[in-house]
Design a protein around this motif. Structure first.
Motif, PDB file in Angstrom:
ATOM      1  N   GLY A 275     -12.008   5.271  50.632  1.00 56.58           N
ATOM      2  CA  GLY A 275     -13.437   5.079  51.096  1.00 56.58           C
ATOM      3  C   GLY A 275     -14.631   4.828  50.098  1.00 56.58           C
ATOM      4  O   GLY A 275     -15.746   4.552  50.106  1.00 56.58           O
ATOM      5  N   ASN A 276     -14.242   4.976  48.790  1.00 61.15           N
ATOM      6  CA  ASN A 276     -15.261   5.100  47.637  1.00 61.15           C
ATOM      7  C   ASN A 276     -14.940   3.619  46.808  1.00 61.15           C
ATOM      8  O   ASN A 276     -15.824   2.965  46.687  1.00 61.15           O
ATOM      9  N   ASP A 277     -13.852   3.377  46.298  1.00 59.05           N
ATOM     10  CA  ASP A 277     -13.835   2.814  45.039  1.00 59.05           C
ATOM     11  C   ASP A 277     -14.043   1.127  45.527  1.00 59.05           C
ATOM     12  O   ASP A 277     -14.835   0.384  45.040  1.00 59.05           O
ATOM     13  N   THR A 278     -13.343   0.784  46.709  1.00 64.40           N
ATOM     14  CA  THR A 278     -13.453  -0.690  47.224  1.00 64.40           C
ATOM     15  C   THR A 278     -14.675  -1.061  47.347  1.00 64.40           C
ATOM     16  O   THR A 278     -15.225  -2.170  46.738  1.00 64.40           O
ATOM     17  N   THR A 279     -15.487  -0.269  48.244  1.00 66.22           N
ATOM     18  CA  THR A 279     -16.903  -0.540  48.612  1.00 66.22           C
ATOM     19  C   THR A 279     -17.736  -0.416  47.391  1.00 66.22           C
ATOM     20  O   THR A 279     -18.723  -1.321  47.084  1.00 66.22           O
ATOM     21  N   ARG A 280     -17.873   0.840  46.757  1.00 60.27           N
ATOM     22  CA  ARG A 280     -18.772   0.869  45.690  1.00 60.27           C
ATOM     23  C   ARG A 280     -18.799  -0.028  44.525  1.00 60.27           C
ATOM     24  O   ARG A 280     -19.768  -0.595  43.982  1.00 60.27           O
ATOM     25  N   ASN A 281     -17.298  -0.255  44.101  1.00 63.11           N
ATOM     26  CA  ASN A 281     -17.518  -1.422  43.160  1.00 63.11           C
ATOM     27  C   ASN A 281     -17.840  -2.739  43.457  1.00 63.11           C
ATOM     28  O   ASN A 281     -18.138  -3.584  42.573  1.00 63.11           O
ATOM     29  N   SER A 282     -17.560  -3.021  44.728  1.00 62.98           N
ATOM     30  CA  SER A 282     -17.590  -4.376  45.111  1.00 62.98           C
ATOM     31  C   SER A 282     -19.143  -4.551  45.302  1.00 62.98           C
ATOM     32  O   SER A 282     -19.752  -5.659  45.123  1.00 62.98           O
ATOM     33  N   ILE A 314     -16.587 -11.611  46.785  1.00 57.68           N
ATOM     34  CA  ILE A 314     -16.896 -10.536  46.099  1.00 57.68           C
ATOM     35  C   ILE A 314     -15.803  -9.682  45.793  1.00 57.68           C
ATOM     36  O   ILE A 314     -15.118  -9.378  44.714  1.00 57.68           O
ATOM     37  N   ILE A 315     -14.879  -9.381  46.740  1.00 59.29           N
ATOM     38  CA  ILE A 315     -13.950  -8.621  47.073  1.00 59.29           C
ATOM     39  C   ILE A 315     -12.569  -9.043  46.272  1.00 59.29           C
ATOM     40  O   ILE A 315     -11.872  -8.447  45.320  1.00 59.29           O
ATOM     41  N   ARG A 316     -12.494 -10.122  46.370  1.00 64.38           N
ATOM     42  CA  ARG A 316     -11.509 -11.052  45.608  1.00 64.38           C
ATOM     43  C   ARG A 316     -11.663 -10.965  44.143  1.00 64.38           C
ATOM     44  O   ARG A 316     -10.989 -10.632  43.219  1.00 64.38           O
ATOM     45  N   TYR A 317     -12.785 -11.607  43.802  1.00 66.56           N
ATOM     46  CA  TYR A 317     -13.279 -11.473  42.422  1.00 66.56           C
ATOM     47  C   TYR A 317     -13.208 -10.270  41.813  1.00 66.56           C
ATOM     48  O   TYR A 317     -13.204 -10.299  40.592  1.00 66.56           O
ATOM     49  N   GLN A 318     -13.663  -9.331  42.226  1.00 62.65           N
ATOM     50  CA  GLN A 318     -13.833  -7.842  41.764  1.00 62.65           C
ATOM     51  C   GLN A 318     -12.582  -7.446  41.523  1.00 62.65           C
ATOM     52  O   GLN A 318     -12.083  -6.816  40.673  1.00 62.65           O
ATOM     53  N   THR A 319     -11.594  -7.351  42.659  1.00 62.24           N
ATOM     54  CA  THR A 319     -10.217  -6.643  42.759  1.00 62.24           C
ATOM     55  C   THR A 319     -10.613  -5.065  42.428  1.00 62.24           C
ATOM     56  O   THR A 319     -10.190  -4.703  41.352  1.00 62.24           O
ATOM     57  N   GLY A 352      -2.996 -11.532  40.641  1.00 62.32           N
ATOM     58  CA  GLY A 352      -2.633 -12.400  41.696  1.00 62.32           C
ATOM     59  C   GLY A 352      -3.919 -13.028  42.448  1.00 62.32           C
ATOM     60  O   GLY A 352      -3.811 -14.086  42.741  1.00 62.32           O
ATOM     61  N   ASN A 353      -4.935 -12.304  42.179  1.00 65.26           N
ATOM     62  CA  ASN A 353      -6.058 -13.116  42.794  1.00 65.26           C
ATOM     63  C   ASN A 353      -6.784 -14.302  41.866  1.00 65.26           C
ATOM     64  O   ASN A 353      -7.921 -14.864  42.279  1.00 65.26           O
ATOM     65  N   PHE A 378      -6.774  -6.229  49.282  1.00 65.06           N
ATOM     66  CA  PHE A 378      -6.534  -5.009  50.213  1.00 65.06           C
ATOM     67  C   PHE A 378      -4.988  -4.768  50.002  1.00 65.06           C
ATOM     68  O   PHE A 378      -4.644  -3.888  51.124  1.00 65.06           O
ATOM     69  N   GLY A 379      -4.224  -5.512  49.443  1.00 66.25           N
ATOM     70  CA  GLY A 379      -2.546  -5.316  49.422  1.00 66.25           C
ATOM     71  C   GLY A 379      -2.108  -6.029  50.631  1.00 66.25           C
ATOM     72  O   GLY A 379      -3.023  -6.593  51.530  1.00 66.25           O
TER      73      GLY A 379
END
Length: 435
Positions: A275-282, A314-319, A352-353, A378-379
């Protein structure tokens, strides 16, 4: 990144004289020419400098399934899987590639044998399936709809509190603030203590051998303290009527209500980090990428309807999570290489991204891609991120509200990155909103 007199984890002695410092250009030059077998790309120094890209490009082209023995005393060696199709083959085959905590878990570095934290992402079916199902309702369609107004109100509050014409840390003031508020809501945790959740997330994923991070013993003590605090909530909610928070869901579901303490701790860590890392870093990555690609920023300002596809880009580019690891349950063949039973197999989502074989212009940040949701951040398969829709919703609302308020958010200097080959994130990012 500041120059350091020595690397965190020493390079092979014969190449050390070629590295007068450990800045991004120097590390990139090294990774562009070093023999593949001499590089441990999991070394945090490459990630702190954002220098890993050139090596993953080489692996995809020259050795897409590659065994690394450098620093084997730290991680006993691992296979790097770097192409889209090969990653998919591993991620969707849990019968051969296991996530089981007792075999090491889901990160490159094995769980400590004296401190194994089972969690449903580090389980195989059938136990994985029933435990994941216990928390699925938190991100159901009706729940997401109910969260939307709260997320928007909080986002407005945070953005309206930001200074104009002054330099401030976007990671602290926005990325952490918004994600910690949401985490506290999901757990029904006291909002005044929400930053504890962020702290526990950071501690649980920090490499104990990186200077300044908690040692293994300190980390275990901190997480035991976390467990103690959450056990108080558990005892309160298991004896109350079921509610809609994660602790109550775990306490009342037959599949999870009798979990041993270490398993409860493991699932807490999973849900907090997830709940923290995906959103926070994106949230941080979006500001960074738009500043580095001003043409895309102009495109977004001209057409705010691009927010939704931009969120996926953003989510792809950040991973936000650079890799996931599996353990081979049997001898098998992957990409023409023989994988032996017990081998570590690391799926580098971050590579992979950027695979040219699967994506058009993967190294470009393009907010209006034809297929923006084509990414592996997201796997895939049974372990696909349970909270992916909530993460996307938070980012979508954030950028809708940003565009209503600010013409631009200016990056003042290069961000300070997390020294980790697992969490691909930002420690700080100094920005300015023009007055």
């Amino acid at each position: 990144m500041a120059t350091r007199p020595t690397a965190v984890f020493p390079f092979p002695p014969r190449v050390r004289p070629d590295l007068p410092d450990f800045t991004k250009p120097t590390l990139e030059a090294y990774l562009a020419k070093a023999p593949l077998d001499e590089v441990d790309i999991a070394d945090p120094i490459y990630w702190e400098a954002d220098a890993h890209w050139v090596y993953f490009k080489r692996l995809r082209d020259e050795a897409p399934v590659h065994f690394t023995e450098v620093n084997a005393e730290r991680h006993r060696g691992y296979w790097s899987v770097t192409r889209w199709d090969d990653i998919m083959a591993v991620d969707t085959n849990h019968q051969v590639y296991s996530s089981e905590a007792t075999l090491g878990g889901i990160t490159l570095f094995d769980m400590d044998q004296d401190f194994i934290m089972p969690m449903f992402i580090a389980m195989d079916p059938p136990k994985h399936d029933v435990q994941r199902k216990a928390v699925n309702p938190i991100v159901s369609g009706p729940n997401l709809a109910a969260f939307e107004g709260l997320i928007r109100t909080r986002t407005q509050e945070v953005l309206d509190s930001l200074p104009r014409g002054e330099t401030f840390d976007w990671v602290d003031r926005v990325s952490i603030e918004l994600t910690s508020r949401m985490l506290a809501t999901l757990f029904d945790w006291p909002q005044e203590h929400r930053r504890k959740l962020t702290y526990w997330s950071d501690v649980s994923t920090a490499d104990p051998e990186v200077p300044g991070n908690p040692t293994k013993e300190e980390r275990q003590g901190i997480l035991m303290g976390m467990l103690q605090e959450f056990m108080a909530l558990w005892n309160e909610r298991v004896n109350s009527e079921p509610k809609g928070d994660l602790v109550s869901m775990l306490a009342h579901n037959p599949a999870t209500r009798n979990m041993p303490p270490m398993e409860f701790m493991g699932n807490l860590v999973l849900l907090i980090v997830g709940g923290n890392d995906t959103t926070r870093n994106s949230i941080s990555g979006g500001v960074y990428f738009l500043n580095k690609n001003p043409g895309e920023y102009d495109k977004l300002r001209a057409n705010p309807a691009l927010v939704e596809p931009m969120v996926s880009e953003i989510i792809r580019y950040q991973t936000p999570l650079a890799h996931m690891r599996r353990t081979a349950l049997e001898d098998t063949i992957l990409g023409g290489k023989r994988i032996h039973k017990g081998d570590k197999v690391v799926m580098w989502y971050v590579s992979g991204n950027r695979d040219e074989r699967a994506l058009e212009k993967p190294d470009a940040f393009i907010i209006d891609r034809a297929r923006p949701r084509q990414h592996m951040s997201f796997g895939f398969g049974i372990h696909r991120c349970v909270g992916n829709r909530l993460a996307e919703l938070q980012l979508k609302i954030l950028w809708e509200e940003i565009l209503k308020r600010f013409d631009r958010i200016e990056l003042v200097e290069e961000p300070e990155r997390v020294p980790s080959g697992f969490v691909k994130g930002y420690k700080s990012m100094m920005v300015r909103i023009p007055a």
